[in-house]
Scaffold this active site. Structure first.
Site, PDB file in Angstrom:
ATOM      1  N   ASP A   1       0.683  -1.460   0.430  1.00 62.70           N
ATOM      2  CA  ASP A   1      -0.323  -0.253  -0.501  1.00 62.70           C
ATOM      3  C   ASP A   1       0.546   1.117   0.290  1.00 62.70           C
ATOM      4  O   ASP A   1       0.734   1.980   0.697  1.00 62.70           O
ATOM      5  CB  ASP A   1      -0.831  -0.010   1.392  1.00 62.70           C
ATOM      6  CG  ASP A   1      -2.424   1.207   1.031  1.00 62.70           C
ATOM      7  OD1 ASP A   1      -2.091   0.954  -0.315  1.00 62.70           O
ATOM      8  OD2 ASP A   1      -2.833   1.342   2.096  1.00 62.70           O
TER       9      ASP A   1
ATOM     10  N   ASN B   1       1.012   7.370   2.718  1.00 60.71           N
ATOM     11  CA  ASN B   1       1.123   6.490   3.413  1.00 60.71           C
ATOM     12  C   ASN B   1       3.171   6.567   4.248  1.00 60.71           C
ATOM     13  O   ASN B   1       3.189   5.956   4.282  1.00 60.71           O
ATOM     14  CB  ASN B   1       0.989   4.881   3.814  1.00 60.71           C
ATOM     15  CG  ASN B   1      -0.665   4.040   3.227  1.00 60.71           C
ATOM     16  OD1 ASN B   1      -1.041   5.522   4.026  1.00 60.71           O
ATOM     17  ND2 ASN B   1      -0.330   3.263   2.416  1.00 60.71           N
TER      18      ASN B   1
ATOM     19  N   THR C   1      -4.333   0.407  -2.573  1.00 55.88           N
ATOM     20  CA  THR C   1      -5.196   1.479  -3.370  1.00 55.88           C
ATOM     21  C   THR C   1      -5.449   1.019  -4.865  1.00 55.88           C
ATOM     22  O   THR C   1      -4.121   1.641  -5.185  1.00 55.88           O
ATOM     23  CB  THR C   1      -4.506   2.988  -2.904  1.00 55.88           C
ATOM     24  OG1 THR C   1      -4.430   2.551  -1.180  1.00 55.88           O
ATOM     25  CG2 THR C   1      -5.095   4.008  -3.000  1.00 55.88           C
TER      26      THR C   1
ATOM     27  N   ASP D   1       2.350   3.440   7.747  1.00 53.89           N
ATOM     28  CA  ASP D   1       0.722   1.882   7.475  1.00 53.89           C
ATOM     29  C   ASP D   1       1.664   0.958   7.174  1.00 53.89           C
ATOM     30  O   ASP D   1       1.465   0.575   5.612  1.00 53.89           O
ATOM     31  CB  ASP D   1       0.421   3.255   7.065  1.00 53.89           C
ATOM     32  CG  ASP D   1      -1.328   3.286   6.722  1.00 53.89           C
ATOM     33  OD1 ASP D   1      -1.754   1.608   6.816  1.00 53.89           O
ATOM     34  OD2 ASP D   1      -2.285   3.719   6.791  1.00 53.89           O
TER      35      ASP D   1
ATOM     36  N   LYS E   1       1.400   4.604  -1.110  1.00 58.01           N
ATOM     37  CA  LYS E   1       1.047   5.392  -1.921  1.00 58.01           C
ATOM     38  C   LYS E   1       1.524   6.977  -1.095  1.00 58.01           C
ATOM     39  O   LYS E   1       1.886   6.871   0.565  1.00 58.01           O
ATOM     40  CB  LYS E   1      -0.210   5.643  -1.719  1.00 58.01           C
ATOM     41  CG  LYS E   1      -1.285   5.495  -0.427  1.00 58.01           C
ATOM     42  CD  LYS E   1      -2.035   4.999  -0.251  1.00 58.01           C
ATOM     43  CE  LYS E   1      -2.975   5.417   0.588  1.00 58.01           C
ATOM     44  NZ  LYS E   1      -4.867   4.502   0.992  1.00 58.01           N
TER      45      LYS E   1
END
Length: 234
Positions: A96, A101, A132, A114, A98
């Site tokens: 994840d 995070n 995501t 995260d 991005k």
């Protein structure tokens, strides 16, 4: 300190994600990964004791400046790549990556955070669709198994978003985004440098085996030309 409400976690059925996040992140020891020192709880809340990232979310910083120049983008990407390579040596896939995070410390260096979607995968292969939408690799969209190279793909998406202010496969709805991802349908704005284009296209490949190895990231011309040396474990 990060405070989480137990009722919200139970209502959203993400207790297992929090357990996994605590288990994985508390073991990570890398200068570009946010430290999780410990946790405690009472009847209503769970408290995570986290390293302080003084300059906050990369997402907010990117929105403030709209897009990063080559120097800033390449520095951040090199730090994320170093952190991800460390994770992969521990058989951990983040899944994840991005801007939301990623955090910035007092010196403006990246802290990957995260780990809620991360997984310890000694076998190397997973099947869960997670992460995501704009950052999903083609193999996840197609319902196939994925491995650590899903993070390599996400690094390419991240580099594109850093340089342009938007993800490469952004579309009006989920179906169109999926279609663009599976068809590798994206174009570079004219202002993106040739070195950055080459870097991104070496990561955004449909065949996971052909994506650039993270050990090659600090050697790529885009990184060597513009970035500071990435932070690594000594």
């Amino acid at each position: 300190m990060k405070v989480l409400f137990k009722k919200q976690l139970m209502d959203s059925k993400v207790e297992h994600q929090l357990r996994r996040e605590i288990e994985i992140q508390s073991r990570m020891r890398h200068p570009s990964i946010l430290r999780l020192f410990g946790y405690f709880h009472d009847s209503d809340k769970i408290y995570l004791i986290l390293e302080f990232a003084a300059k906050g979310e990369v997402f907010k910083d990117l929105n403030r400046v709209h897009r990063y120049d080559d120097k800033t983008a390449s520095k951040h990407v090199a730090d994320v790549a170093s952190a991800l390579h460390y994770c992969h040596t521990k058989n951990v896939i983040h899944r994840d990556i991005k801007p939301e995070n990623l955090l910035l410390d007092l010196n403006g260096r990246i802290k990957v955070s995260d780990f809620g979607w991360s997984v310890h995968a000694p076998s190397g292969k997973r099947e869960t669709l997670c992460g995501t939408l704009d950052y999903l690799p083609p193999e996840m969209v197609d319902g196939k198994q994925h491995n650590h190279t899903a993070d390599n793909w996400a690094l390419g998406v991240l580099a594109f978003e850093f340089l342009t202010g938007r993800p490469p496969f952004e579309a009006k709805n989920q179906k169109e985004t999926y279609k663009k991802i599976t068809n590798l349908d994206f174009t570079f704005p004219n202002y993106v440098s040739k070195e950055a284009r080459d870097f991104i296209t070496k990561l955004l490949l449909k065949d996971p085996k052909k994506r650039m190895d993270l050990l090659q990231v600090p050697l790529h011309p885009w990184i060597t030309k513009y970035a500071d040396k990435p932070l690594t474990n000594k």
